[in-house]
Write a protein that holds these residues in place. Structure first.
Motif, mmCIF file in Angstrom:
data_model
loop_
_atom_site.group_PDB
_atom_site.id
_atom_site.type_symbol
_atom_site.label_atom_id
_atom_site.label_comp_id
_atom_site.label_asym_id
_atom_site.label_seq_id
_atom_site.Cartn_x
_atom_site.Cartn_y
_atom_site.Cartn_z
ATOM 1 N N ALA A 4 0.821 -1.221 0.000
ATOM 2 C CA ALA A 4 0.000 0.000 0.000
ATOM 3 C C ALA A 4 0.848 1.261 0.000
ATOM 4 N N ILE A 5 2.103 1.113 0.380
ATOM 5 C CA ILE A 5 2.952 2.310 0.468
ATOM 6 C C ILE A 5 3.648 2.532 -0.871
ATOM 7 N N GLN A 6 3.233 3.558 -1.564
ATOM 8 C CA GLN A 6 3.739 3.833 -2.905
ATOM 9 C C GLN A 6 4.074 5.319 -3.029
ATOM 10 N N PRO A 7 5.103 5.645 -3.805
ATOM 11 C CA PRO A 7 5.404 7.070 -4.007
ATOM 12 C C PRO A 7 4.393 7.714 -4.955
ATOM 13 N N LYS A 8 4.506 9.004 -5.099
ATOM 14 C CA LYS A 8 3.643 9.733 -6.040
ATOM 15 C C LYS A 8 3.884 9.217 -7.459
ATOM 16 N N PRO A 9 2.892 9.385 -8.345
ATOM 17 C CA PRO A 9 3.086 8.956 -9.732
ATOM 18 C C PRO A 9 4.315 9.653 -10.336
ATOM 19 N N GLY A 10 5.004 8.939 -11.190
ATOM 20 C CA GLY A 10 6.159 9.543 -11.861
ATOM 21 C C GLY A 10 7.476 9.105 -11.255
ATOM 22 N N ILE A 11 7.515 8.940 -9.930
ATOM 23 C CA ILE A 11 8.805 8.680 -9.272
ATOM 24 C C ILE A 11 9.428 7.376 -9.783
ATOM 25 N N MET A 12 8.612 6.304 -9.916
ATOM 26 C CA MET A 12 9.185 5.025 -10.325
ATOM 27 C C MET A 12 9.560 4.993 -11.814
ATOM 28 N N LYS A 15 14.825 6.935 -14.098
ATOM 29 C CA LYS A 15 16.020 6.079 -14.161
ATOM 30 C C LYS A 15 17.089 6.822 -13.393
ATOM 31 N N PRO A 16 17.567 6.270 -12.280
ATOM 32 C CA PRO A 16 18.510 7.036 -11.453
ATOM 33 C C PRO A 16 19.712 7.527 -12.247
ATOM 34 N N TYR A 17 20.144 8.754 -11.963
ATOM 35 C CA TYR A 17 21.282 9.370 -12.649
ATOM 36 C C TYR A 17 22.538 8.551 -12.396
ATOM 37 N N LYS A 18 23.307 8.316 -13.449
ATOM 38 C CA LYS A 18 24.583 7.612 -13.297
ATOM 39 C C LYS A 18 25.719 8.559 -13.602
ATOM 40 N N GLY A 19 26.590 8.774 -12.652
ATOM 41 C CA GLY A 19 27.744 9.652 -12.863
ATOM 42 C C GLY A 19 28.822 8.941 -13.664
ATOM 43 N N ASP A 90 22.105 21.608 -9.931
ATOM 44 C CA ASP A 90 21.019 20.623 -9.943
ATOM 45 C C ASP A 90 19.919 21.002 -8.948
ATOM 46 N N GLU A 91 20.310 21.579 -7.803
ATOM 47 C CA GLU A 91 19.278 21.940 -6.830
ATOM 48 C C GLU A 91 18.404 23.076 -7.362
ATOM 49 N N VAL A 92 19.017 24.012 -8.084
ATOM 50 C CA VAL A 92 18.235 25.120 -8.655
ATOM 51 C C VAL A 92 17.249 24.556 -9.690
ATOM 52 N N ILE A 93 17.730 23.598 -10.490
ATOM 53 C CA ILE A 93 16.866 22.956 -11.492
ATOM 54 C C ILE A 93 15.693 22.257 -10.800
ATOM 55 N N SER A 94 15.966 21.569 -9.695
ATOM 56 C CA SER A 94 14.863 20.858 -9.039
ATOM 57 C C SER A 94 13.894 21.826 -8.364
ATOM 58 N N TRP A 95 14.378 22.933 -7.777
ATOM 59 C CA TRP A 95 13.428 23.920 -7.218
ATOM 60 C C TRP A 95 12.483 24.424 -8.292
ATOM 61 N N LEU A 96 13.050 24.715 -9.459
ATOM 62 C CA LEU A 96 12.199 25.243 -10.546
ATOM 63 C C LEU A 96 11.091 24.251 -10.871
ATOM 64 N N CYS A 97 11.441 22.967 -10.945
ATOM 65 C CA CYS A 97 10.419 21.957 -11.258
ATOM 66 C C CYS A 97 9.383 21.850 -10.143
ATOM 67 N N TYR A 98 9.841 21.767 -8.884
ATOM 68 C CA TYR A 98 8.894 21.622 -7.772
ATOM 69 C C TYR A 98 8.004 22.847 -7.635
ATOM 70 N N ILE A 119 14.597 13.897 -14.899
ATOM 71 C CA ILE A 119 14.510 13.371 -13.531
ATOM 72 C C ILE A 119 13.737 14.345 -12.639
ATOM 73 N N CYS A 120 14.071 15.629 -12.723
ATOM 74 C CA CYS A 120 13.418 16.609 -11.845
ATOM 75 C C CYS A 120 11.952 16.808 -12.222
ATOM 76 N N ALA A 121 11.650 16.764 -13.515
ATOM 77 C CA ALA A 121 10.257 16.908 -13.948
ATOM 78 C C ALA A 121 9.419 15.756 -13.388
ATOM 79 N N LEU A 122 9.917 14.527 -13.512
ATOM 80 C CA LEU A 122 9.190 13.362 -13.003
ATOM 81 C C LEU A 122 9.073 13.428 -11.485
ATOM 82 N N ALA A 123 10.151 13.833 -10.815
ATOM 83 C CA ALA A 123 10.114 13.903 -9.350
ATOM 84 C C ALA A 123 9.045 14.894 -8.889
ATOM 85 N N ALA A 124 8.829 15.938 -9.676
ATOM 86 C CA ALA A 124 7.825 16.948 -9.319
ATOM 87 C C ALA A 124 6.411 16.512 -9.706
ATOM 88 N N GLY A 125 6.294 15.380 -10.396
ATOM 89 C CA GLY A 125 4.964 14.898 -10.789
ATOM 90 C C GLY A 125 4.501 15.435 -12.122
#
Ligand code: PLP
Length: 362
Positions: A4-12, A15-19, A90-98, A119-125
């Motif tokens: 029953a415990i699932q993240p918001k849509p989009g998160i799954m 594809k995790p970032y690979k450095g 990257d943090e500035v990019i994610s704030w913009l999306c959220y 990644i940030c767009a999906l994380a923001a839903g």
């Protein structure tokens, strides 16, 4: 029973970032040309500032980032009140999306664009929308054609990563002017300092209410380990991002080193000149052995091979010689290797290995 415990849509869907990889089994001397790091390292003044920060580790950092914003404002001739510092750009990019994009909203980027945008767009839903380029160059007309009343953000890096190509100022101005009223154009200037005289879109930010620029200390400034970036934009947008920002999001050591680095204009110019010298050398040498690449504006070259198999084989041959570059299949470029411009030794070792490889595969 399903969990029953699932993240918001989009998160799954992320594809995790690979450095870029940095170690090769059994090889002691490795040339890491996979993450667009500065082979010369940071300014000696930035290192000294970092070391000095060791004397006050018990204290919280300056949550206002006043010294760093003042230094950036001085060096770039911008308004310190419209600057915001992040834990990497990257943090500035994610704030913009959220802050600006959620369920039902669209976030645009291009087919070879930097993976953090998706990644940030999906994380923001929000819904990520990948738009085609033209011969590995961002195409402003294709972006404009893809916008609609759901468009909230349009990301593009200039110079772009991993292609290394650029869009001219007139096209960017046309893009900003043609966006729907609720959309923000984000100009990612991670590689701007590698282009002599380039303003990274500062003038466009100042001229409009819908353009934000992001910058980083991870590339030419050689401070990727400390995670410091910044954004510059209209007061209303910077105010929104500041409300989302963690109060102590950049460390004291990061702030001190970045402040010293941005003020050391001479060292930056030295790194810029060395990059151009070795990038031009590398590009000419690659062309001479039959490996084409587009005009490169950053600190890396996108080398094109005949097909995916040849790119994989070149990657393997380089690894055997102790050189790590980056396969970029994940960026829809399966026949390419992105090669960071190293120092002289790194460039020469890479060229020697690739020359042997091409002789063997001819
Ligand atoms: C490296 C890079 C960044 C920088 O990220 P940081 O979080 O500041 O290290 C941003 N955008 C692009 C296109 C990059 O290549």
């Amino acid at each position: 029973m399903p969990n029953a415990i699932q993240p918001k849509p989009g998160i799954m869907q992320i594809k995790p970032y690979k450095g870029g990889e940095s170690v090769l089994g059994g090889i002691s001397k490795v040339y890491k040309l996979s993450s667009n790091e500065n082979p010369l390292g940071p300014s000696p003044r930035a290192i000294a500032a970092f070391q000095a920060a060791a004397g006050s580790l018990e204290r919280y950092p300056d949550g206002d980032h006043a010294d760093l914003r003042a230094a950036i404002a001085d060096v770039h001739g911008v308004d310190a009140d419209r600057l915001i510092c992040g834990d990497g750009s990257d943090e500035v990019i994610s704030w913009l999306c959220y802050a600006y994009a959620g369920a039902g909203d669209e976030v645009l980027f291009t087919e070879h664009g930097f993976s953090m945008y998706r990644i940030c767009a999906l994380a923001a839903g929000a819904t990520p929308v990948e738009v085609g380029e033209t011969n590995r160059v961002v195409d402003v007309d294709k972006l404009l054609a893809a916008t609609n009343d759901k468009t909230r953000l349009v990301f593009l890096a200039n110079p772009a990563n991993p292609t290394g190509t650029m869009v001219n100022a007139a096209d960017l101005a046309r893009l900003a002017a043609g966006l729907p009223p609720r959309a923000i154009l984000v100009l990612d200037g991670a590689y701007a300092e590698f282009v002599p005289g380039f303003d990274a879109g500062l003038a466009l930010v100042d001229a409009r209410q819908n353009v934000v620029m992001t910058r980083t200390f991870s590339k030419i400034y050689g401070l990727g380990s400390l995670r410091v970036g910044w954004g510059y934009g209209p007061a209303a947008i910077i105010d929104v991002l500041n409300r989302m920002r963690g109060p102590f999001n950049v460390s004291t050591a990061g702030l001190a080193a970045a402040t010293a680095a941005v003020r050391d204009v001479e060292y930056m110019a030295h790194c810029q000149a060395e990059n151009i010298k070795w990038r031009d050398w590398l590009q000419a040498e690659l062309a001479a052995i039959g490996i084409p690449s587009d005009p490169a504006f950053g600190n890396f070259i996108l080398a094109r091979f005949r097909d995916e198999a040849e790119a994989n084989a070149a990657d393997a041959a380089l690894r055997a010689a102790g050189v790590i570059t980056r396969l970029v299949k994940g960026y829809n470029l399966p026949n390419c290797l992105r090669i960071t411009v190293g120092d002289e030794e790194g460039c020469r070792v890479l060229m020697a290995a690739l020359t042997r490889f091409m002789e063997g595969s001819a």
